[in-house]
Design an enzyme around this catalytic site. Structure first.
Site, PDB file in Angstrom:
ATOM      1  N   ASP A 100      31.949 -16.532  47.352  1.00 45.34           N
ATOM      2  CA  ASP A 100      31.967 -15.837  46.059  1.00 45.34           C
ATOM      3  C   ASP A 100      30.550 -15.609  45.556  1.00 45.34           C
ATOM      4  O   ASP A 100      30.229 -14.546  45.026  1.00 45.34           O
ATOM      5  CB  ASP A 100      32.733 -16.661  45.015  1.00 45.34           C
ATOM      6  CG  ASP A 100      34.169 -16.945  45.405  1.00 45.34           C
ATOM      7  OD1 ASP A 100      34.718 -16.188  46.240  1.00 45.34           O
ATOM      8  OD2 ASP A 100      34.748 -17.916  44.893  1.00 45.34           O
ATOM      9  N   ARG A 126      35.576 -27.956  51.931  1.00 48.68           N
ATOM     10  CA  ARG A 126      36.607 -27.944  50.907  1.00 48.68           C
ATOM     11  C   ARG A 126      37.888 -27.306  51.405  1.00 48.68           C
ATOM     12  O   ARG A 126      37.888 -26.499  52.329  1.00 48.68           O
ATOM     13  CB  ARG A 126      36.108 -27.231  49.640  1.00 48.68           C
ATOM     14  CG  ARG A 126      36.315 -25.738  49.575  1.00 48.68           C
ATOM     15  CD  ARG A 126      35.477 -24.931  50.518  1.00 48.68           C
ATOM     16  NE  ARG A 126      35.607 -23.503  50.317  1.00 48.68           N
ATOM     17  CZ  ARG A 126      36.453 -22.710  50.966  1.00 48.68           C
ATOM     18  NH1 ARG A 126      37.299 -23.222  51.821  1.00 48.68           N
ATOM     19  NH2 ARG A 126      36.469 -21.414  50.751  1.00 48.68           N
TER      20      ARG A 126
END
Length: 367
Positions: free
Chosen positions: A321, A154
């Site tokens: 994350d 990404r």
């Protein structure tokens, strides 16, 4: 009260979770503070990546030339709207993994007042059990992040918008004070250093004075490269420092350690000046599918990552994350570093098999 003060009162307000502010109270263990963003995620060909001059496996702040991408994705591709923002993602994952306990988490950041994207963020966080106390602004809409997905990798382009309006004034609200006083652990991603270092310092000073725990993430190489003064201000407060190998290499290069083994870099960072003498600093470097490096008290440990079959990989967005969320979920329960890393690995593995940082109804993680 002058006109400017009146205008500011009208432009900024707060949003509390679940009920009337007059009836609100919070008792919890972990607080996050950061940039709440709504991810606009789409599978795109490399032509789109090249068109906007970005690279895969990177994160940047949007410049003028990038601003058309949000409508480009919405009009021309199948998009998903996913609650995002690095710190908010980590807190959501931590709360999800704490669902079998009585431990609660809270999150603060700034969103647009009464806009659709802000409402989506609030609903998603509440669904995951996170107590949100947003600052709201009329000056900007809720921030967005274009997530360009290609081949499982990404590229992130963040338009902070309202998130950039967070100020220390919000921390003076009674509910913010209640959250800060109640929590024992605080987590901020490096992206927040571009917004309000003063807010971070205010919370971190409280933590130092009260022997609480501050966790920080470097978040992206551009934070290290272009916000070095802010990093230098925040790092001495960090009891736990997280970053991936790219960020670690950027930090090493900037601080005269280029070419050094990352284990040695982690050790050096762990020994750098620290505000609190309550505990030594722990430095955690993730390396994707390679072993995670953990340095503390002059020792380095490596923890292997269980490999995932390539065909099972959906999207690496949110992996870092999620690792932090899993790690924190164990840390706040007083678990060992080994247990915390193991949970971080599990959470990251779970997330990369899904599109964006999306979570199931229940978490089946067991130590």
């Amino acid at each position: 009260m002058d006109d400017n003060t009146k205008d500011n009162k009208r432009k900024f307000s707060t949003l509390e979770s679940n009920s009337n502010s007059s009836n609100m109270s919070f008792s919890g263990i972990l607080m996050g503070m950061g940039n709440p963003l709504l991810d606009i995620s789409a599978e795109v060909p490399m032509e789109v990546v090249d068109k906007y001059g970005v690279k895969m496996d990177s994160a940047i702040l949007a410049e003028e030339k990038h601003l058309p991408i949000y409508q480009d994705l919405i009009k021309n591709y199948t998009v998903q709207y996913i609650a995002g923002g690095a710190t908010q993602n980590s807190i959501r994952v931590a709360q999800w993994m704490l669902q079998k306990t009585d431990l609660k988490t809270a999150y603060m950041g700034c969103i647009g007042k009464d806009d659709e994207y802000g409402n989506t963020l609030k609903e998603c966080a509440q669904k995951d059990g996170v107590f949100v106390h947003y600052m709201m602004t009329e000056e900007e809409p809720t921030g967005t992040c274009a997530v360009l997905v290609n081949g499982g990798e990404r590229s992130l382009i963040a338009n902070l918008a309202a998130a950039n309006k967070f100020t220390p004034e919000h921390l003076k609200t009674p509910l913010a004070q209640e959250i800060i006083q109640s929590c024992q652990y605080y987590y901020m991603a490096g992206f927040f250093l571009t917004v309000s270092v003063d807010s971070l310092v205010q919370v971190a000073e409280h933590a130092v004075a009260n022997k609480k725990v501050v966790c920080l993430n470097l978040s992206a190489p551009f934070i290290v490269d272009f916000f070095g003064d802010q990093v230098a201000t925040a790092l001495p407060y960090a009891d736990f420092l997280f970053c991936n190998e790219s960020e670690a290499e950027a930090y090493a290069k900037k601080h005269g350690m280029e070419g050094k083994d990352l284990k040695d870099v982690a050790l050096e960072v762990s020994k750098s000046p620290k505000k609190s003498t309550e505990r030594p600093r722990t430095v955690v470097f993730t390396q994707g599918s390679k072993s995670t490096i953990v340095a503390c008290e002059g020792k380095v440990e490596e923890y292997p990552v269980e490999l995932l079959a390539k065909e099972a990989l959906v999207d690496t967005n949110g992996a870092g994350d999620a690792f932090v969320g899993g790690f924190l979920a164990q840390l706040v329960q007083g678990k060992s570093l080994e247990d915390s890393v193991k949970a971080g690995h599990w959470a990251a593995r779970y997330i990369i098999q899904r599109s964006g940082t999306t979570l199931g109804e229940t978490c089946d993680y067991t130590v």
